[in-house]
Design a protein around this motif. Structure first.
Motif, PDB file in Angstrom:
ATOM      1  N   ALA A 192       0.842  -1.194   0.000  1.00 38.14           N
ATOM      2  CA  ALA A 192       0.000   0.000   0.000  1.00 38.14           C
ATOM      3  C   ALA A 192       0.879   1.246   0.000  1.00 38.14           C
ATOM      4  N   LEU A 193       0.463   2.241  -0.771  1.00 34.50           N
ATOM      5  CA  LEU A 193       1.125   3.538  -0.842  1.00 34.50           C
ATOM      6  C   LEU A 193       0.124   4.613  -0.439  1.00 34.50           C
ATOM      7  N   PRO A 194       0.575   5.837  -0.219  1.00 32.57           N
ATOM      8  CA  PRO A 194      -0.358   6.910   0.143  1.00 32.57           C
ATOM      9  C   PRO A 194      -1.441   7.129  -0.915  1.00 32.57           C
ATOM     10  N   ALA A 195      -2.571   7.630  -0.491  1.00 32.02           N
ATOM     11  CA  ALA A 195      -3.694   8.011  -1.347  1.00 32.02           C
ATOM     12  C   ALA A 195      -4.278   6.836  -2.129  1.00 32.02           C
ATOM     13  N   GLY A 196      -4.179   5.620  -1.592  1.00 32.50           N
ATOM     14  CA  GLY A 196      -4.783   4.461  -2.229  1.00 32.50           C
ATOM     15  C   GLY A 196      -3.994   3.854  -3.366  1.00 32.50           C
ATOM     16  N   ALA A 197      -2.812   4.358  -3.636  1.00 28.14           N
ATOM     17  CA  ALA A 197      -1.961   3.791  -4.683  1.00 28.14           C
ATOM     18  C   ALA A 197      -1.386   2.458  -4.199  1.00 28.14           C
ATOM     19  N   ARG A 198      -0.866   1.667  -5.135  1.00 25.22           N
ATOM     20  CA  ARG A 198      -0.264   0.380  -4.805  1.00 25.22           C
ATOM     21  C   ARG A 198       1.015   0.189  -5.594  1.00 25.22           C
ATOM     22  N   ALA A 199       1.929  -0.574  -5.014  1.00 31.86           N
ATOM     23  CA  ALA A 199       3.165  -0.969  -5.691  1.00 31.86           C
ATOM     24  C   ALA A 199       3.149  -2.487  -5.825  1.00 31.86           C
ATOM     25  N   LEU A 200       3.657  -2.985  -6.950  1.00 32.65           N
ATOM     26  CA  LEU A 200       3.726  -4.427  -7.207  1.00 32.65           C
ATOM     27  C   LEU A 200       5.151  -4.807  -7.544  1.00 32.65           C
ATOM     28  N   ARG A 201       5.589  -5.959  -7.011  1.00 32.97           N
ATOM     29  CA  ARG A 201       6.923  -6.453  -7.321  1.00 32.97           C
ATOM     30  C   ARG A 201       6.897  -7.964  -7.499  1.00 32.97           C
ATOM     31  N   ASP A 202       7.922  -8.475  -8.132  1.00 30.44           N
ATOM     32  CA  ASP A 202       8.111  -9.910  -8.333  1.00 30.44           C
ATOM     33  C   ASP A 202       8.768 -10.460  -7.076  1.00 30.44           C
ATOM     34  N   SER A 203       8.166 -11.467  -6.452  1.00 32.73           N
ATOM     35  CA  SER A 203       8.717 -11.994  -5.205  1.00 32.73           C
ATOM     36  C   SER A 203      10.087 -12.641  -5.395  1.00 32.73           C
ATOM     37  N   LYS A 204      10.399 -13.041  -6.618  1.00 32.27           N
ATOM     38  CA  LYS A 204      11.722 -13.637  -6.884  1.00 32.27           C
ATOM     39  C   LYS A 204      12.810 -12.581  -6.928  1.00 32.27           C
ATOM     40  N   LYS A 205      12.416 -11.305  -7.067  1.00 34.65           N
ATOM     41  CA  LYS A 205      13.378 -10.201  -7.154  1.00 34.65           C
ATOM     42  C   LYS A 205      12.995  -9.101  -6.162  1.00 34.65           C
ATOM     43  N   PRO A 206      13.064  -9.387  -4.861  1.00 36.30           N
ATOM     44  CA  PRO A 206      12.608  -8.407  -3.865  1.00 36.30           C
ATOM     45  C   PRO A 206      13.434  -7.129  -3.832  1.00 36.30           C
ATOM     46  N   HIS A 207      14.650  -7.164  -4.346  1.00 36.63           N
ATOM     47  CA  HIS A 207      15.486  -5.964  -4.348  1.00 36.63           C
ATOM     48  C   HIS A 207      15.378  -5.217  -5.666  1.00 36.63           C
ATOM     49  N   GLY A 208      14.652  -5.782  -6.611  1.00 31.73           N
ATOM     50  CA  GLY A 208      14.510  -5.170  -7.927  1.00 31.73           C
ATOM     51  C   GLY A 208      13.451  -4.085  -7.938  1.00 31.73           C
ATOM     52  N   PRO A 209      13.056  -3.653  -9.122  1.00 34.09           N
ATOM     53  CA  PRO A 209      12.076  -2.574  -9.235  1.00 34.09           C
ATOM     54  C   PRO A 209      10.656  -3.042  -8.913  1.00 34.09           C
ATOM     55  N   ALA A 210       9.793  -2.090  -8.654  1.00 33.27           N
ATOM     56  CA  ALA A 210       8.374  -2.353  -8.434  1.00 33.27           C
ATOM     57  C   ALA A 210       7.577  -1.373  -9.278  1.00 33.27           C
ATOM     58  N   LEU A 211       6.477  -1.834  -9.836  1.00 30.52           N
ATOM     59  CA  LEU A 211       5.583  -0.968 -10.590  1.00 30.52           C
ATOM     60  C   LEU A 211       4.646  -0.258  -9.624  1.00 30.52           C
TER      61      LEU A 211
END
Length: 73
Positions: A32-51
């Motif tokens: 969860a991010l502020p104002a109802g936004a969300r971030a998604l990431r690949d669990s195989k790459k937890p240190h990588g980027p997130a959308l």
């Protein structure tokens, strides 16, 4: 808002994996991010980027899921 987070693990977010996910490592995690936004990431790459998706985009995605728009069967 940027459409991504460069280093997801350094963002200090609480990442959640679906209870429907198996133990095969092919999972998507959401935070969860502020104002109802969300971030998604690949669990195989937890240190990588997130959308990052705004609240309106996330709501449209959830509506599509609930309507069966992504069923593979």
């Amino acid at each position: 808002m940027k459409p991504y987070i460069e280093t997801a693990s350094a963002a200090g977010l609480e990442w959640v994996k679906s209870s429907y996910s198996g133990n095969n490592g092919n999972c998507v995690e959401v935070a969860a991010l502020p104002a109802g936004a969300r971030a998604l990431r690949d669990s195989k790459k937890p240190h990588g980027p997130a959308l990052v998706f705004g609240a309106e985009q996330w709501g449209a995605f959830l509506a599509g899921v609930e309507a069966g728009g992504f069923n593979l069967a």
